[in-house]
Design a protein around this motif. Sequence first.
Motif, PDB file in Angstrom:
ATOM      1  N   ARG A  70      22.599  36.903 -33.384  1.00 63.33           N
ATOM      2  CA  ARG A  70      22.567  36.496 -31.992  1.00 63.33           C
ATOM      3  C   ARG A  70      23.321  35.220 -31.704  1.00 63.33           C
ATOM      4  N   ARG A  71      23.843  34.625 -32.711  1.00 67.07           N
ATOM      5  CA  ARG A  71      24.532  33.380 -32.410  1.00 67.07           C
ATOM      6  C   ARG A  71      25.855  33.339 -33.146  1.00 67.07           C
ATOM      7  N   MET A  72      26.860  32.932 -32.454  1.00 64.74           N
ATOM      8  CA  MET A  72      28.149  32.807 -33.092  1.00 64.74           C
ATOM      9  C   MET A  72      28.133  31.575 -33.971  1.00 64.74           C
ATOM     10  N   PRO A 150       6.336  41.108 -29.669  1.00 58.61           N
ATOM     11  CA  PRO A 150       7.016  41.403 -28.417  1.00 58.61           C
ATOM     12  C   PRO A 150       8.453  40.959 -28.381  1.00 58.61           C
ATOM     13  N   PHE A 151       8.819  40.122 -29.254  1.00 56.32           N
ATOM     14  CA  PHE A 151      10.161  39.561 -29.143  1.00 56.32           C
ATOM     15  C   PHE A 151      11.166  40.283 -30.031  1.00 56.32           C
ATOM     16  N   ASP A 152      10.736  41.383 -30.542  1.00 54.56           N
ATOM     17  CA  ASP A 152      11.622  42.059 -31.460  1.00 54.56           C
ATOM     18  C   ASP A 152      12.649  42.925 -30.773  1.00 54.56           C
ATOM     19  N   GLY A 162      22.860  30.925 -40.816  1.00 57.35           N
ATOM     20  CA  GLY A 162      22.143  29.676 -40.714  1.00 57.35           C
ATOM     21  C   GLY A 162      22.706  28.721 -39.734  1.00 57.35           C
ATOM     22  N   LYS A 163      21.862  27.842 -39.378  1.00 55.95           N
ATOM     23  CA  LYS A 163      22.284  26.809 -38.465  1.00 55.95           C
ATOM     24  C   LYS A 163      23.070  25.778 -39.233  1.00 55.95           C
ATOM     25  N   ASP A 164      23.811  25.132 -38.486  1.00 56.62           N
ATOM     26  CA  ASP A 164      24.726  24.238 -39.112  1.00 56.62           C
ATOM     27  C   ASP A 164      24.874  23.031 -38.216  1.00 56.62           C
ATOM     28  N   GLY A 463      18.459  33.250 -36.106  1.00 53.85           N
ATOM     29  CA  GLY A 463      19.560  33.216 -37.037  1.00 53.85           C
ATOM     30  C   GLY A 463      19.175  32.578 -38.351  1.00 53.85           C
ATOM     31  N   SER A 464      18.176  31.759 -38.307  1.00 51.04           N
ATOM     32  CA  SER A 464      17.879  30.990 -39.501  1.00 51.04           C
ATOM     33  C   SER A 464      16.400  30.973 -39.835  1.00 51.04           C
ATOM     34  N   SER A 465      15.629  31.602 -39.034  1.00 46.24           N
ATOM     35  CA  SER A 465      14.195  31.408 -39.207  1.00 46.24           C
ATOM     36  C   SER A 465      13.409  32.686 -38.944  1.00 46.24           C
ATOM     37  N   SER A 603      23.205  23.669 -26.105  1.00 39.17           N
ATOM     38  CA  SER A 603      24.306  24.447 -26.713  1.00 39.17           C
ATOM     39  C   SER A 603      23.993  25.911 -26.962  1.00 39.17           C
ATOM     40  N   ASP A 604      22.799  26.321 -26.745  1.00 32.89           N
ATOM     41  CA  ASP A 604      22.495  27.736 -26.959  1.00 32.89           C
ATOM     42  C   ASP A 604      21.510  28.223 -25.895  1.00 32.89           C
ATOM     43  N   LEU A 605      21.843  27.919 -24.657  1.00 36.11           N
ATOM     44  CA  LEU A 605      20.957  28.348 -23.580  1.00 36.11           C
ATOM     45  C   LEU A 605      21.167  29.835 -23.308  1.00 36.11           C
ATOM     46  N   LYS A 606      20.082  30.526 -23.281  1.00 38.92           N
ATOM     47  CA  LYS A 606      20.087  31.967 -23.016  1.00 38.92           C
ATOM     48  C   LYS A 606      18.654  32.350 -22.676  1.00 38.92           C
ATOM     49  N   PRO A 607      18.471  33.489 -22.034  1.00 38.86           N
ATOM     50  CA  PRO A 607      17.111  33.841 -21.603  1.00 38.86           C
ATOM     51  C   PRO A 607      16.085  33.827 -22.735  1.00 38.86           C
ATOM     52  N   ALA A 608      16.502  34.244 -23.928  1.00 43.70           N
ATOM     53  CA  ALA A 608      15.538  34.307 -25.035  1.00 43.70           C
ATOM     54  C   ALA A 608      15.036  32.934 -25.443  1.00 43.70           C
ATOM     55  N   ASN A 609      15.703  31.910 -25.019  1.00 40.34           N
ATOM     56  CA  ASN A 609      15.269  30.567 -25.403  1.00 40.34           C
ATOM     57  C   ASN A 609      14.445  29.864 -24.327  1.00 40.34           C
ATOM     58  N   PHE A 610      13.997  30.623 -23.359  1.00 37.95           N
ATOM     59  CA  PHE A 610      13.024  30.096 -22.388  1.00 37.95           C
ATOM     60  C   PHE A 610      11.746  30.913 -22.538  1.00 37.95           C
ATOM     61  N   LEU A 611      10.696  30.239 -22.867  1.00 33.12           N
ATOM     62  CA  LEU A 611       9.423  30.935 -23.082  1.00 33.12           C
ATOM     63  C   LEU A 611       8.445  30.618 -21.968  1.00 33.12           C
ATOM     64  N   LEU A 612       7.683  31.609 -21.615  1.00 32.96           N
ATOM     65  CA  LEU A 612       6.655  31.396 -20.597  1.00 32.96           C
ATOM     66  C   LEU A 612       5.385  30.901 -21.285  1.00 32.96           C
TER      67      LEU A 612
HETATM   68  N1  LIG Z   1       6.855  28.799 -29.656  1.00 34.01           N
HETATM   69  C1  LIG Z   1       7.127  30.092 -29.661  1.00 34.01           C
HETATM   70  N2  LIG Z   1       6.264  30.967 -29.121  1.00 34.01           N
HETATM   71  C2  LIG Z   1       6.529  32.285 -29.119  1.00 34.01           C
HETATM   72  N3  LIG Z   1       7.645  32.822 -29.612  1.00 34.01           N
HETATM   73  C3  LIG Z   1       8.543  32.007 -30.162  1.00 34.01           C
HETATM   74  C4  LIG Z   1       8.339  30.603 -30.216  1.00 34.01           C
HETATM   75  N4  LIG Z   1       9.408  30.044 -30.806  1.00 34.01           N
HETATM   76  C5  LIG Z   1      10.235  31.046 -31.112  1.00 34.01           C
HETATM   77  N5  LIG Z   1       9.730  32.221 -30.724  1.00 34.01           N
HETATM   78  C6  LIG Z   1      10.355  33.545 -30.871  1.00 34.01           C
HETATM   79  O1  LIG Z   1      11.104  33.573 -32.061  1.00 34.01           O
HETATM   80  C7  LIG Z   1      12.474  33.790 -31.773  1.00 34.01           C
HETATM   81  C8  LIG Z   1      13.320  32.957 -32.698  1.00 34.01           C
HETATM   82  O2  LIG Z   1      12.992  31.590 -32.506  1.00 34.01           O
HETATM   83  P1  LIG Z   1      14.088  30.474 -32.474  1.00 34.01           P
HETATM   84  O3  LIG Z   1      15.083  30.844 -31.434  1.00 34.01           O
HETATM   85  O4  LIG Z   1      13.450  29.157 -32.345  1.00 34.01           O
HETATM   86  O5  LIG Z   1      14.653  30.643 -33.935  1.00 34.01           O
HETATM   87  P2  LIG Z   1      16.100  30.432 -34.406  1.00 34.01           P
HETATM   88  O6  LIG Z   1      16.181  30.760 -35.847  1.00 34.01           O
HETATM   89  O7  LIG Z   1      16.556  29.096 -34.003  1.00 34.01           O
HETATM   90  O8  LIG Z   1      16.800  31.523 -33.559  1.00 34.01           O
HETATM   91  P3  LIG Z   1      18.283  31.657 -33.225  1.00 34.01           P
HETATM   92  O9  LIG Z   1      19.022  30.900 -34.253  1.00 34.01           O
HETATM   93  O10 LIG Z   1      18.477  33.143 -33.304  1.00 34.01           O
HETATM   94  O11 LIG Z   1      18.427  31.146 -31.827  1.00 34.01           O
HETATM   95  C9  LIG Z   1      12.635  33.417 -30.314  1.00 34.01           C
HETATM   96  O12 LIG Z   1      13.658  34.124 -29.692  1.00 34.01           O
HETATM   97  C10 LIG Z   1      11.301  33.775 -29.728  1.00 34.01           C
HETATM   98  O13 LIG Z   1      11.294  35.132 -29.398  1.00 34.01           O
END
Ligand SMILES: Nc1ncnc2c1ncn2[C@@H]1O[C@H](COP(=O)(O)OP(=O)(O)OP(=O)(O)O)[C@@H](O)[C@H]1O
Length: 831
Positions: A70-72, A150-152, A162-164, A463-465, A603-612
């Motif tokens: 998901r990340r370049m 749910p986030f799968d 990995g992040k860099d 990408g890394s976790s 630097s990586d704003l996208k809908p998946a990075n906003f959590l409710l």
């Molecule tokens: N606090 C949280 N509560 C619920 N879900 C979370 C939370 N943090 C992360 N997630 C879920 O885990 C996914 C991956 O988390 P995150 O983006 O922090 O990891 P990442 O390794 O930095 O991801 P990427 O590098 O792909 O952006 C998120 O897209 C989200 O769906």
Amino acid sequence: MDGEANLPVRPAGARNLIRPTNLDSTSSSSSSFSSSFSSSSSPHLLRNVQAAFKRHRPLGVMQSNSIKPRRMVVPQRGASKSSASSVAPLIDTKKSREVASMSEGNAAKDSTVQPNNMPTVVKETHEDACITPFSSSGASTQTFDEHLNPFDGQIDQIKPGGKDNNQMRPVNFESQQIDGKKKVQFSTGSIATPLEMEWVSSSQAEASAVINHDSKHQNIQNTESDISLKSDGGISSSLAKRTTAVHDQLHQFKNFLSQPMTQSSVVGPSCATTTSVHATSAPMLSSTTYCTHLHSGSHVAVEPSGDFNINPQPVTQGKMIKPSNASLKDGSGMSTDHIAVAAQTSTAAIDTQMQVKEYDLSKEQKGCMLKETKIMENPSLLDAKSIEGKGLTGDVTNTQSQAPLPQNSCIDMKLESSKSEKQQKAASGKGASAPRKRNYDPDLFFKVNGKLYQRLGKIGSGGSSEVHKVISSDCTIYALKKIKLKGRDYATAFGFCQEIEYLDRLKGKNHIIQLIDYEVTDKALLREVLSGSMSNKDGRVKDDGYIYMVLEYGEIDLAHMLSQQWKEMDVSKKTIDENWLRFYWQQILLAVNTIHEERIVHSDLKPANFLLVKGSLKLIDFGIAKAIMSDTTNIQRDSQVGTLSYMSPEAFMCNESDADGNTIKCGRPSDIWSLGCILYQMVYGRTPFADYKTFWAKFKVITDPNHEITYAPVSNPWLLDLMKKCLAWDRNERWRIPQLLQHPFIVPPVPNQPSLPHDENCKLLQLIAQTCDNDSEASKLCCQIQQLLKDPVPSIGSQLITSRDQHCKLLSQMSRLCFQLQEHLISNSEG
Ligand SMILES: Nc1ncnc2c1ncn2[C@@H]1O[C@H](COP(=O)(O)OP(=O)(O)OP(=O)(O)O)[C@@H](O)[C@H]1O
């Protein structure tokens, strides 16, 4: 939604506004940029393509659909994650070296070493900009609660490994406070492994004072059907009697814990907690905590005779109890109650660790509960520091500090009603063995700073976790982010730690996900990394180290919310609810404003990075965020640049030189572009460049200043205007967040007081406006013309408007607006 191709996108309408870059050939700020990347056919294209090649993997690989990063990532310093299974990660050791040696001050500017290697692009989905969270299962209509993972979903993102991070900013972890607790102290030696499952008396003398004068060490192991008693000095008959008594009382305790199926009883560091689990909601709606006071009149009391009294007493309701252990050298939990015992009995404290059996996530929804409870007591966790922290007596402190805890002088009490084979096995093992290094099942639990978190399921992986839903011993749900360090280079490992630093810095901020606790297991590595004295900068982390972050739990992310919204709209044939849009857009702006005020670019704003989280959108994932290093409000990155569909033109060209030889940088405006893409997606259900499927197509079109983004007509012209303000190709023309927060779409003009020109001096505009009372587009254009006439400074972005070029630019803008107004009036009169 199967993909964005299936989204109900209206046919592209006429392009309402002509992009300034087209008409504005005299624009000084943009022209330099434009001339460098003027069109896809430009000879400069080759250079841009080469630049991109330095960051991305070859096209052939990119088109694979099998993996969905998901990340370049541009020149890869870190190891690729799982995606690397198909594509070997490219490691730019030269760059690593450069980066690793950088200091805080110069990191941003000096990090432009170009890789020699051809970078690898992990891949790209064909449906790059679509939101298809449940498409594969077809379960997308189900509620979030019905999907404990749910986030799968497959969301439009491209992410390699990995992040860099390239900045070697030292982090003073020693002084960081999280939730009032002192966190991992990297400068100290390795943290002793806590032994939660054992209850160790602090010394022989103390043990005899507490339990029996002739009994030195006791280790009571109580499983469902048997009690084993262990002592390093042999089992005395009196002890055996007491054991029977203990058994009885443990039985009572167990009965107490035998709650109906709709409840779970767990015993935490100092408490037994009854948790109701409900079918359709979060797994815990209410909890009652029973304090396990270990002194007279308390829940489990150790009396001088060595007997235990079990007497649960409700103390709190669903209250989060913070461990007092975060700063402890041994990293283990220690409750106030335990310390009270220590004070009262002059013995070691007892750390009652609760473990709840991992329960099937599907059962969670059915009202199933945590069925199994373990009580593990461990007095080895007390140290002088913790006692002092609790204001206990000097005597106790002295005793503790002077009497190191013998490892095998312990009473290990465990109550378990396990049906899990795994846990039974683990239990029997514990009964027989001496103190164990790891006394919890890592398949069921995470341990962070000595505190156990039970796994409830994997939420997602980035990408890394990996991110897991977990429950703490006090029955609070958290997200636990686990980053594996092994195989990563040192600089990347540092980058991961930087996310902790940012989250710590943003603690208490409303729209940022809150970091509750964290642990970096490889202290030695981090000491090296953080001190900047890495013995092997170019090397990779060999040992199995992890970073754990315990985070506030988010219920659903914006990508899934959008997916649901569009699905509902598909069914109802309705258009987007403008109030819904306004509400969440404002929240997004507030979140990003928070970090921009802190001089952080996400630097990586996208809908998946906003959590409710409890109704508010919160920003997550600061993995590639960068601090703005100077007042130039620019940052540089030579590595990861975000997620393709949301990447700004300058992010594609980051660190390259424009026509004037200036280095192209990514600052706050780059985040604004990403916000524009998000808004566009909220409005149209797809990102602006979704039609361009491959990386190359996207690259070409996004870096082309003459490309015009297609905006289908929308009912509110302010919305159109807003998107354009964010998606201006020239980053200097993009609005900043404070302006965006005041945009008429967010703050609509008051009816009957339209922002029509009332200035007497603009008679013509006044006349036109009067005839267009209900025509918001005409009103808007009139206002813009008036604004330009009255104060051209914002348009030109400079206080000094002296040059011919500037005058021409303003006239060009004026004529464009007048032309648009004219066209609009003509088309309206024809209609
Ligand atoms: N606090 C949280 N509560 C619920 N879900 C979370 C939370 N943090 C992360 N997630 C879920 O885990 C996914 C991956 O988390 P995150 O983006 O922090 O990891 P990442 O390794 O930095 O991801 P990427 O590098 O792909 O952006 C998120 O897209 C989200 O769906």
